[in-house]
Scaffold this motif. Structure first.
Motif, PDB file in Angstrom:
ATOM      1  N   THR B 184       0.873  -1.293  -0.157  1.00  0.00           N
ATOM      2  CA  THR B 184       0.065   0.020   0.039  1.00  0.00           C
ATOM      3  C   THR B 184       0.945   1.428   0.104  1.00  0.00           C
ATOM      4  OG1 THR B 184      -1.783  -1.372   1.119  1.00  0.00           O
ATOM      5  CG2 THR B 184      -1.802   1.249   1.162  1.00  0.00           C
ATOM      6  N   PHE B 185       1.989   1.294   0.916  1.00  0.00           N
ATOM      7  CA  PHE B 185       2.762   2.395   1.060  1.00  0.00           C
ATOM      8  C   PHE B 185       3.528   2.611  -0.571  1.00  0.00           C
ATOM      9  CE2 PHE B 185       7.169   4.039   2.039  1.00  0.00           C
ATOM     10  CZ  PHE B 185       6.789   5.293   2.413  1.00  0.00           C
ATOM     11  N   LEU B 186       3.929   1.704  -1.294  1.00  0.00           N
ATOM     12  CA  LEU B 186       4.529   1.731  -2.567  1.00  0.00           C
ATOM     13  C   LEU B 186       3.448   2.299  -3.622  1.00  0.00           C
ATOM     14  CD1 LEU B 186       6.560  -1.369  -2.802  1.00  0.00           C
ATOM     15  CD2 LEU B 186       7.680   0.821  -2.639  1.00  0.00           C
ATOM     16  N   SER B 187       2.260   1.793  -3.327  1.00  0.00           N
ATOM     17  CA  SER B 187       1.216   2.364  -4.342  1.00  0.00           C
ATOM     18  C   SER B 187       0.933   3.625  -3.929  1.00  0.00           C
ATOM     19  CB  SER B 187      -0.132   1.552  -3.841  1.00  0.00           C
ATOM     20  OG  SER B 187       0.119   0.226  -3.995  1.00  0.00           O
ATOM     21  N   LEU B 188       0.922   4.247  -2.744  1.00  0.00           N
ATOM     22  CA  LEU B 188       0.778   5.551  -2.488  1.00  0.00           C
ATOM     23  C   LEU B 188       1.918   6.360  -2.836  1.00  0.00           C
ATOM     24  CD1 LEU B 188      -0.021   5.489   1.233  1.00  0.00           C
ATOM     25  CD2 LEU B 188      -1.180   6.581  -0.605  1.00  0.00           C
ATOM     26  N   ILE B 189       3.465   5.907  -2.866  1.00  0.00           N
ATOM     27  CA  ILE B 189       4.329   6.634  -3.730  1.00  0.00           C
ATOM     28  C   ILE B 189       4.061   6.658  -5.052  1.00  0.00           C
ATOM     29  CG2 ILE B 189       6.810   6.413  -4.202  1.00  0.00           C
ATOM     30  CD1 ILE B 189       7.255   5.354  -1.334  1.00  0.00           C
ATOM     31  N   LEU B 190       3.580   5.514  -5.600  1.00  0.00           N
ATOM     32  CA  LEU B 190       3.244   5.497  -7.175  1.00  0.00           C
ATOM     33  C   LEU B 190       2.246   6.502  -7.459  1.00  0.00           C
ATOM     34  CD1 LEU B 190       4.281   3.848  -9.707  1.00  0.00           C
ATOM     35  CD2 LEU B 190       2.182   2.556  -9.312  1.00  0.00           C
ATOM     36  N   VAL B 191       0.998   6.717  -6.716  1.00  0.00           N
ATOM     37  CA  VAL B 191       0.134   7.514  -7.170  1.00  0.00           C
ATOM     38  C   VAL B 191       0.618   8.848  -6.897  1.00  0.00           C
ATOM     39  CG1 VAL B 191      -2.115   8.449  -6.353  1.00  0.00           C
ATOM     40  CG2 VAL B 191      -1.800   6.051  -6.345  1.00  0.00           C
ATOM     41  N   ALA B 192       1.600   9.170  -5.969  1.00  0.00           N
ATOM     42  CA  ALA B 192       2.082  10.412  -5.766  1.00  0.00           C
ATOM     43  C   ALA B 192       2.911  11.074  -6.956  1.00  0.00           C
ATOM     44  CB  ALA B 192       2.801  10.527  -4.412  1.00  0.00           C
ATOM     45  N   PHE B 193       3.658   9.979  -7.270  1.00  0.00           N
ATOM     46  CA  PHE B 193       4.548  10.298  -8.604  1.00  0.00           C
ATOM     47  C   PHE B 193       3.739  10.544  -9.644  1.00  0.00           C
ATOM     48  CE2 PHE B 193       7.116   8.393 -12.083  1.00  0.00           C
ATOM     49  CZ  PHE B 193       8.136   8.973 -12.060  1.00  0.00           C
ATOM     50  N   ILE B 194       2.898   9.718  -9.912  1.00  0.00           N
ATOM     51  CA  ILE B 194       2.045  10.158 -11.274  1.00  0.00           C
ATOM     52  C   ILE B 194       1.239  11.407 -11.157  1.00  0.00           C
ATOM     53  CG2 ILE B 194      -0.177   9.176 -12.449  1.00  0.00           C
ATOM     54  CD1 ILE B 194       0.582   6.450 -11.525  1.00  0.00           C
ATOM     55  N   ILE B 195       0.788  11.746 -10.163  1.00  0.00           N
ATOM     56  CA  ILE B 195       0.039  13.070  -9.951  1.00  0.00           C
ATOM     57  C   ILE B 195       1.158  14.123 -10.187  1.00  0.00           C
ATOM     58  CG2 ILE B 195      -0.909  14.821  -8.214  1.00  0.00           C
ATOM     59  CD1 ILE B 195      -2.396  12.232  -7.088  1.00  0.00           C
ATOM     60  N   THR B 196       2.481  14.009  -9.731  1.00  0.00           N
ATOM     61  CA  THR B 196       3.411  15.044  -9.848  1.00  0.00           C
ATOM     62  C   THR B 196       3.711  15.135 -11.261  1.00  0.00           C
ATOM     63  OG1 THR B 196       4.494  14.186  -7.744  1.00  0.00           O
ATOM     64  CG2 THR B 196       5.765  15.485  -8.930  1.00  0.00           C
ATOM     65  N   ILE B 197       3.797  13.888 -12.117  1.00  0.00           N
ATOM     66  CA  ILE B 197       4.129  13.843 -13.530  1.00  0.00           C
ATOM     67  C   ILE B 197       3.109  14.609 -14.180  1.00  0.00           C
ATOM     68  CG2 ILE B 197       4.504  12.431 -15.289  1.00  0.00           C
ATOM     69  CD1 ILE B 197       7.096  12.483 -13.668  1.00  0.00           C
ATOM     70  N   SER B 198       2.003  14.474 -13.790  1.00  0.00           N
ATOM     71  CA  SER B 198       0.768  15.022 -14.385  1.00  0.00           C
ATOM     72  C   SER B 198       0.720  16.604 -14.525  1.00  0.00           C
ATOM     73  CB  SER B 198      -0.536  14.332 -13.795  1.00  0.00           C
ATOM     74  OG  SER B 198      -0.578  13.225 -13.854  1.00  0.00           O
ATOM     75  N   ILE B 199       1.211  17.007 -13.156  1.00  0.00           N
ATOM     76  CA  ILE B 199       1.347  18.545 -12.994  1.00  0.00           C
ATOM     77  C   ILE B 199       2.453  19.007 -13.720  1.00  0.00           C
ATOM     78  CG2 ILE B 199       1.795  20.122 -10.999  1.00  0.00           C
ATOM     79  CD1 ILE B 199       0.364  18.355  -9.165  1.00  0.00           C
ATOM     80  N   PHE B 200       3.381  18.105 -13.775  1.00  0.00           N
ATOM     81  CA  PHE B 200       4.674  18.704 -14.417  1.00  0.00           C
ATOM     82  C   PHE B 200       4.265  18.867 -15.958  1.00  0.00           C
ATOM     83  CE2 PHE B 200       8.539  17.542 -16.724  1.00  0.00           C
ATOM     84  CZ  PHE B 200       9.317  18.189 -16.505  1.00  0.00           C
ATOM     85  N   PHE B 201       3.655  18.097 -16.663  1.00  0.00           N
ATOM     86  CA  PHE B 201       3.163  18.041 -17.945  1.00  0.00           C
ATOM     87  C   PHE B 201       2.063  19.098 -18.140  1.00  0.00           C
ATOM     88  CE2 PHE B 201       5.573  13.818 -18.391  1.00  0.00           C
ATOM     89  CZ  PHE B 201       6.165  14.154 -19.452  1.00  0.00           C
ATOM     90  N   TYR B 202       1.348  19.402 -17.218  1.00  0.00           N
ATOM     91  CA  TYR B 202       0.251  20.345 -17.472  1.00  0.00           C
ATOM     92  C   TYR B 202       0.942  21.557 -17.427  1.00  0.00           C
ATOM     93  CZ  TYR B 202      -4.014  22.629 -16.826  1.00  0.00           C
ATOM     94  OH  TYR B 202      -5.226  23.584 -17.016  1.00  0.00           O
ATOM     95  N   PHE B 203       1.785  21.884 -16.346  1.00  0.00           N
ATOM     96  CA  PHE B 203       2.248  23.290 -16.432  1.00  0.00           C
ATOM     97  C   PHE B 203       3.308  23.543 -17.007  1.00  0.00           C
ATOM     98  CE2 PHE B 203      -0.424  22.724 -12.317  1.00  0.00           C
ATOM     99  CZ  PHE B 203      -1.103  24.075 -12.443  1.00  0.00           C
ATOM    100  N   GLY B 204       4.230  22.450 -17.600  1.00  0.00           N
ATOM    101  CA  GLY B 204       5.350  22.595 -18.318  1.00  0.00           C
ATOM    102  C   GLY B 204       6.304  22.686 -17.231  1.00  0.00           C
ATOM    103  N   ILE B 205       7.666  22.601 -17.921  1.00  0.00           N
ATOM    104  CA  ILE B 205       9.052  22.605 -16.928  1.00  0.00           C
ATOM    105  C   ILE B 205       9.315  24.080 -16.374  1.00  0.00           C
ATOM    106  CG2 ILE B 205      10.488  23.019 -18.815  1.00  0.00           C
ATOM    107  CD1 ILE B 205      12.248  20.496 -17.240  1.00  0.00           C
TER     108      ILE B 205
END
Lengths: 287, 250
Positions: B184-205
């Motif tokens: 579950t902990f690893l899944s949480l990290i994965l979800v957080a990572f995916i959200i971060t990447i999505s934000i990264f792509f949405y807002f641009g570098i």
């Protein structure tokens, strides 16, 4: 007597290949203490769990007191108690456990509970999680019997019990049964339950070898010691002064069922037992 | 035989759960309160004029407490041995499932709020200032409380994020058969990572910094993210976990 459990064409498997039951038909009546016997892995625990609604059939149907167990309705659950071989032991005392859980069982009897706890010698003030396995088992047996449910399913109840406790257990079970209740006890320790279980059900891979009362069994089979085997001998073990035998009862002589011998004999003569006990008509035709 | 939802039976299940898990519940109360107190005292000792930002630490500790208790309690529901007890308990599946939700989502935050409120009153008496009202921290939004709009304050409060956190814990115990905590902990990290990447792509570098992103709070993007994270996600996860519980074979 009233049919409490009706199982029709039950099929069950674990995964895709591990078939446990295939078109199983069996009924359990009120007022009896059934002994459920079978070799390892034939599905004794699986059958108890299917009756409890903990497992769901792949095909066929199970009706327990007019309910479908898999729905796990409260009205059904308050009339059934299943004691698994390995069970939950929360970090609370038996007294607290009973106080919390008795609220869910309308027929729970406090007086009976105190009596059973006393008879089995369980310390009510000790935490269940701190008790030995045998003590935990006695504690839960005391609670289970006090619930007075119509159906009591016990999986290997004598495992872990000391010798005096086994005697007390037999006495308490025999004293608790009445015409409205049905107990099903799955066990390998047949000697622990001798003189108590009746009828006896012997399960074999995908089939039932026997589901008969002691009276029925002794009508067809004779148990005892003789010097020589005969053409009617189904099973024999060496004994002092001859052989311990299971034979076809051709003379109508009365004998006492030796459950261990009966079980061994059934396993060695599966086809014959099915012919005698499960499909008696075809057996007569053959004769 | 009453096979419909019964409040009295639900209350019995809640009572039974509280008594059976009293040690875990007590730990979930004591540990965050201890940590908040420790943080408050440390801030007070290091600089006398310092008023710690207990609003966010309250939320963090309470959120963590809710997450851990949810995980511990629901673990029993989807357990090979303990699951038998819960499946056989004479109550409706929904009563069993909701009783745990009630303890972890309503009772625990309310009790924590109450304890922190008492603590705050004491610190006010002794030090002249107290910790932030924990009830306000959880059940109201930091922005809307000042305007006095209680309903919109509640709608935008961190309480809904607690439900999302809880949904992840329940999903973890129900989805993983082994090593539930680690997975579950690893899944949480994965979800957080995916959200971060999505934000990264949405807002641009070029515009990927926290201040800028948080300043976009009222944009359609954030509204969409919050809609998914606080409504679709927990409702979906909880419904799925409930369905798995009713179909659980033990």
């Amino acid at each position: 007597m009233q049919n409490l459990i009706k199982i029709n064409n039950l099929s069950f498997r674990y995964g895709k290949k591990n078939h446990v039951f295939d078109s199983l038909n069996i009924e359990f009546k009120a007022g009896n203490i059934y002994g459920l016997l079978g070799e390892n892995g034939v599905g004794k625990t699986t059958l108890l769990r299917l009756i409890s609604g903990l497992l769901f059939p792949v095909n066929g149907n199970i009706e327990v007191m007019g309910n479908t167990p898999g729905k796990r309705e409260p009205g059904f659950l308050e009339e059934i108690y299943y004691l698994p071989e390995v069970f939950n032991s929360p970090p609370i005392t038996l007294e607290e456990y009973a106080k919390i859980n008795k609220l869910f069982y309308p027929k729970f009897n406090d007086e009976q509970f105190r009596y059973y706890v006393n008879e089995l010698g369980v310390d009510q003030s000790k935490k269940l999680s701190k008790m030995s396995y045998g003590q935990q088992k006695k504690a839960i047996i005391a609670f289970a019997l006090s619930c007075n449910t119509s159906l009591l399913l016990l999986d290997e109840p004598t495992n872990g019990l000391d010798i005096p406790s086994k005697t007390v257990f037999r006495r308490l079970i025999a004293g608790n049964i009445d015409l409205n209740k049905c107990f099903i006890i799955s066990t390998h320790q047949v000697r622990d339950l001798e003189n108590m279980i009746d009828p006896i059900v012997i399960l074999e891979q995908n089939q039932i070898l026997l589901n008969n009362s002691i009276e029925d069994i002794t009508k067809h089979l004779w148990f005892g010691i003789r010097q020589h085997k005969s053409e009617h001998t189904f099973y024999a073990e060496d004994a002092l002064g001859g052989y311990n035998l299971v034979e076809r009862n051709t003379t109508g002589e009365d004998s006492k069922v030796n459950i261990e011998m009966l079980f061994n004999s059934a396993i060695c003569n599966k086809k014959l037992y099915k012919e005698i006990f499960i499909n008696p008509k075809s057996s007569t035709d053959n004769e | 035989m009453n096979n419909t939802f019964s409040i009295s039976r639900f209350a019995k299940v809640v009572k039974s759960e509280i008594l059976t898990n009293k040690k875990n519940i007590l730990s979930s109360l004591v540990v965050p309160v201890f940590l908040v107190t420790l943080e408050f005292l440390a801030g007070f000792i290091s600089q006398s004029s310092y008023t710690p930002d207990v609003f966010s630490s309250n939320l963090f500790f309470i959120g963590l407490s809710v997450l851990i208790l949810t995980f511990v309690i629901y673990k029993n529901l989807f357990h090979k041995v303990n699951g038998v007890y819960y499946s056989m308990l004479p109550a409706k599946n929904i009563e069993k499932f909701l009783s745990m939700l009630f303890i972890t989502l309503i009772l625990l935050p309310l009790l924590l709020s109450l304890i922190l409120f008492i603590l705050s009153s004491f610190s006010n008496l002794i030090f002249g200032f107290g910790v932030e009202n924990a009830f306000k921290c959880i059940f109201t939004s930091s922005q809307n409380t000042s305007s006095g709009n209680i309903i919109s304050g509640f709608v935008e409060s961190p309480f809904w994020s607690f439900i999302s956190i809880q949904a992840i814990a329940i999903w973890g115990v129900c989805f993983f058969r082994n090593n539930k905590t680690r997975n579950t902990f690893l899944s949480l990290i994965l979800v957080a990572f995916i959200i971060t990447i999505s934000i990264f792509f949405y807002f641009g570098i070029n515009r990927f910094n926290l201040d800028f992103i948080l300043s976009q709070e009222q944009t359609q993007f954030w509204k969409t993210v919050l809609f998914y994270f606080e409504i679709i996600f927990p409702v979906g996860m909880l419904s799925w976990a409930y369905y798995k519980f009713t179909r659980q074979q033990v």
